[in-house]
Scaffold this motif. Structure first.
Motif, PDB file in Angstrom:
ATOM      1  N   GLU A 109       1.456  -1.616  -0.523  1.00 53.26           N
ATOM      2  CA  GLU A 109       0.007   0.452  -0.049  1.00 53.26           C
ATOM      3  C   GLU A 109       1.034   1.515   0.124  1.00 53.26           C
ATOM      4  O   GLU A 109       0.384   2.243  -0.644  1.00 53.26           O
ATOM      5  CB  GLU A 109      -1.184   0.296   1.698  1.00 53.26           C
ATOM      6  CG  GLU A 109      -1.991  -0.919   1.241  1.00 53.26           C
ATOM      7  CD  GLU A 109      -3.009  -0.960   2.232  1.00 53.26           C
ATOM      8  OE1 GLU A 109      -2.066  -1.060   3.567  1.00 53.26           O
ATOM      9  OE2 GLU A 109      -4.247  -2.352   2.735  1.00 53.26           O
ATOM     10  N   SER A 110       1.889   1.085   0.600  1.00 55.92           N
ATOM     11  CA  SER A 110       2.991   2.620   0.862  1.00 55.92           C
ATOM     12  C   SER A 110       3.221   2.320  -0.144  1.00 55.92           C
ATOM     13  O   SER A 110       3.766   3.696  -1.272  1.00 55.92           O
ATOM     14  CB  SER A 110       3.546   2.162   1.562  1.00 55.92           C
ATOM     15  OG  SER A 110       3.818   1.925   3.018  1.00 55.92           O
ATOM     16  N   VAL A 111       4.141   1.337  -1.471  1.00 56.37           N
ATOM     17  CA  VAL A 111       4.434   1.536  -2.461  1.00 56.37           C
ATOM     18  C   VAL A 111       2.898   2.156  -3.707  1.00 56.37           C
ATOM     19  O   VAL A 111       3.785   2.851  -4.637  1.00 56.37           O
ATOM     20  CB  VAL A 111       4.797   0.127  -2.983  1.00 56.37           C
ATOM     21  CG1 VAL A 111       5.568  -0.120  -4.299  1.00 56.37           C
ATOM     22  CG2 VAL A 111       5.928  -0.342  -2.205  1.00 56.37           C
ATOM     23  N   GLU A 112       2.280   1.827  -3.088  1.00 55.01           N
ATOM     24  CA  GLU A 112       1.421   2.333  -4.115  1.00 55.01           C
ATOM     25  C   GLU A 112       0.784   4.237  -3.979  1.00 55.01           C
ATOM     26  O   GLU A 112       1.265   4.386  -4.850  1.00 55.01           O
ATOM     27  CB  GLU A 112      -0.353   1.894  -3.994  1.00 55.01           C
ATOM     28  CG  GLU A 112       0.052   0.193  -4.854  1.00 55.01           C
ATOM     29  CD  GLU A 112      -1.257  -0.751  -3.690  1.00 55.01           C
ATOM     30  OE1 GLU A 112      -1.991  -1.560  -4.692  1.00 55.01           O
ATOM     31  OE2 GLU A 112      -2.536  -0.093  -3.115  1.00 55.01           O
ATOM     32  N   ARG A 113       0.983   4.503  -3.088  1.00 52.34           N
ATOM     33  CA  ARG A 113       0.412   5.563  -2.732  1.00 52.34           C
ATOM     34  C   ARG A 113       1.973   6.287  -2.577  1.00 52.34           C
ATOM     35  O   ARG A 113       1.824   7.778  -3.905  1.00 52.34           O
ATOM     36  CB  ARG A 113       0.805   5.582  -1.010  1.00 52.34           C
ATOM     37  CG  ARG A 113      -0.632   5.157  -0.089  1.00 52.34           C
ATOM     38  CD  ARG A 113      -0.531   4.997   0.656  1.00 52.34           C
ATOM     39  NE  ARG A 113      -0.237   6.508   1.242  1.00 52.34           N
ATOM     40  CZ  ARG A 113       0.052   6.879   2.924  1.00 52.34           C
ATOM     41  NH1 ARG A 113       0.373   5.834   3.841  1.00 52.34           N
ATOM     42  NH2 ARG A 113       0.244   8.204   3.050  1.00 52.34           N
ATOM     43  N   ILE A 114       3.103   6.392  -2.846  1.00 51.56           N
ATOM     44  CA  ILE A 114       4.145   6.542  -3.012  1.00 51.56           C
ATOM     45  C   ILE A 114       4.227   6.712  -5.331  1.00 51.56           C
ATOM     46  O   ILE A 114       4.792   7.994  -5.719  1.00 51.56           O
ATOM     47  CB  ILE A 114       5.595   6.121  -3.275  1.00 51.56           C
ATOM     48  CG1 ILE A 114       5.794   6.007  -1.211  1.00 51.56           C
ATOM     49  CG2 ILE A 114       7.008   6.207  -4.027  1.00 51.56           C
ATOM     50  CD1 ILE A 114       7.060   5.104  -1.228  1.00 51.56           C
ATOM     51  N   HIS A 115       4.034   5.767  -6.428  1.00 48.00           N
ATOM     52  CA  HIS A 115       3.957   5.551  -7.469  1.00 48.00           C
ATOM     53  C   HIS A 115       2.547   6.499  -7.418  1.00 48.00           C
ATOM     54  O   HIS A 115       2.751   7.260  -8.726  1.00 48.00           O
ATOM     55  CB  HIS A 115       3.582   4.874  -7.147  1.00 48.00           C
ATOM     56  CG  HIS A 115       2.976   4.124  -9.344  1.00 48.00           C
ATOM     57  ND1 HIS A 115       4.110   4.156 -10.293  1.00 48.00           N
ATOM     58  CD2 HIS A 115       1.842   3.317  -9.880  1.00 48.00           C
ATOM     59  CE1 HIS A 115       3.935   4.099 -11.363  1.00 48.00           C
ATOM     60  NE2 HIS A 115       2.546   3.473 -11.008  1.00 48.00           N
ATOM     61  N   SER A 172       6.661   5.753   7.089  1.00 45.78           N
ATOM     62  CA  SER A 172       6.120   5.328   8.465  1.00 45.78           C
ATOM     63  C   SER A 172       5.677   6.163   9.399  1.00 45.78           C
ATOM     64  O   SER A 172       7.002   6.276  10.083  1.00 45.78           O
ATOM     65  CB  SER A 172       6.852   4.026   7.949  1.00 45.78           C
ATOM     66  OG  SER A 172       6.754   3.419   7.008  1.00 45.78           O
ATOM     67  N   PRO A 173       5.788   5.142  10.074  1.00 44.83           N
ATOM     68  CA  PRO A 173       5.556   5.779  11.791  1.00 44.83           C
ATOM     69  C   PRO A 173       6.794   5.253  12.201  1.00 44.83           C
ATOM     70  O   PRO A 173       7.497   3.691  12.016  1.00 44.83           O
ATOM     71  CB  PRO A 173       4.761   5.721  12.358  1.00 44.83           C
ATOM     72  CG  PRO A 173       3.172   5.068  11.996  1.00 44.83           C
ATOM     73  CD  PRO A 173       3.685   4.469   9.876  1.00 44.83           C
TER      74      PRO A 173
END
Length: 222
Positions: free
Chosen positions: A114-120, A127-128
């Motif tokens: 999910e983090s990779v998708e947001r960055i993309h 991250s915390p």
């Protein structure tokens, strides 16, 4: 660089084959969303990618120049540092060097994807801080022998010839904390001296070798 259709193209960069392959395997269950197209132990890529995951195992004090080289590569859309070291100085340095993500190694695979998708999608994702949460995903040298990620990294840095003082500086840890990790690692692998630690590290894959593998062609080091 125009966005690629289909799964997000991801490259994983670290000095150790077991580390990049472990992270690739962790992402393997999300092949419909992210596709690992390159594994590398050099600070660069050989083909266009959407997101580089820059794993900092054995580089606990992240060097912003490595991030700058990646963000300056026209074949790289975005860079995310993947680490357990969340000192504010390191986060600020990575973001100032152009990283769009600073991601914790404690993230479950689903949250990492999910983090990779947001960055993309153009977000800057930090991250915390993981604090003392143990890392349970991915892989690292010495894990089969029972070493935690931080214990493994201590042995890897010793194998590189680093003194305790240098390890403290690189890892942002106190002398007592470094000694504690080292004692614990020694106990787990049945050694008692630094020279034995170096020999054990070499025998268990803690000496980094230049390596690059294309996920598509399955090239492996000779």
């Amino acid at each position: 660089m125009p966005a690629a259709a289909g799964p997000i193209r991801v490259a994983i960069i670290n000095d150790y084959e077991v580390v990049v392959r472990g992270l690739a395997d962790m992402l393997g269950g999300y092949a419909d969303r992210v596709r690992v197209v390159e594994l590398s132990t050099r600070d660069g890529v050989s083909s266009p990618v959407d997101v580089v995951l820059y794993d900092t195992y054995s580089r606990p004090r992240e060097d912003p120049r490595g991030v700058q080289e990646l963000t300056g590569d026209d074949r790289v859309e975005a860079v995310a540092v993947y680490t357990w070291n969340f000192e504010p100085e390191l986060i600020d340095g990575a973001l100032a060097a152009g990283a769009r993500g600073y991601l914790a190694k404690t993230l479950p695979a689903k949250e990492l994807v999910e983090s990779v998708e947001r960055i993309h999608n153009g977000e800057v994702v930090v991250s915390p801080s993981p604090g003392h949460t143990p890392v349970v995903s991915g892989d690292w040298p010495g894990r089969p022998e029972g070493l935690s990620l931080r214990e493994s990294e201590m042995i890897a840095l010793i194998t590189q010839g680093r003194s305790n003082q240098e390890i403290c500086r690189l890892a942002y840890l106190s002398p007592n904390t470094v000694k504690s990790y080292i004692r614990s690692a020694y106990r787990k692998i049945g050694i008692t001296s630094r020279s034995q630690a170096v020999l054990w590290g070499v025998e268990h894959g803690m000496r980094a070798y230049p390596y690059r593998a294309s996920r598509a062609s399955e090239r492996v080091p000779s």
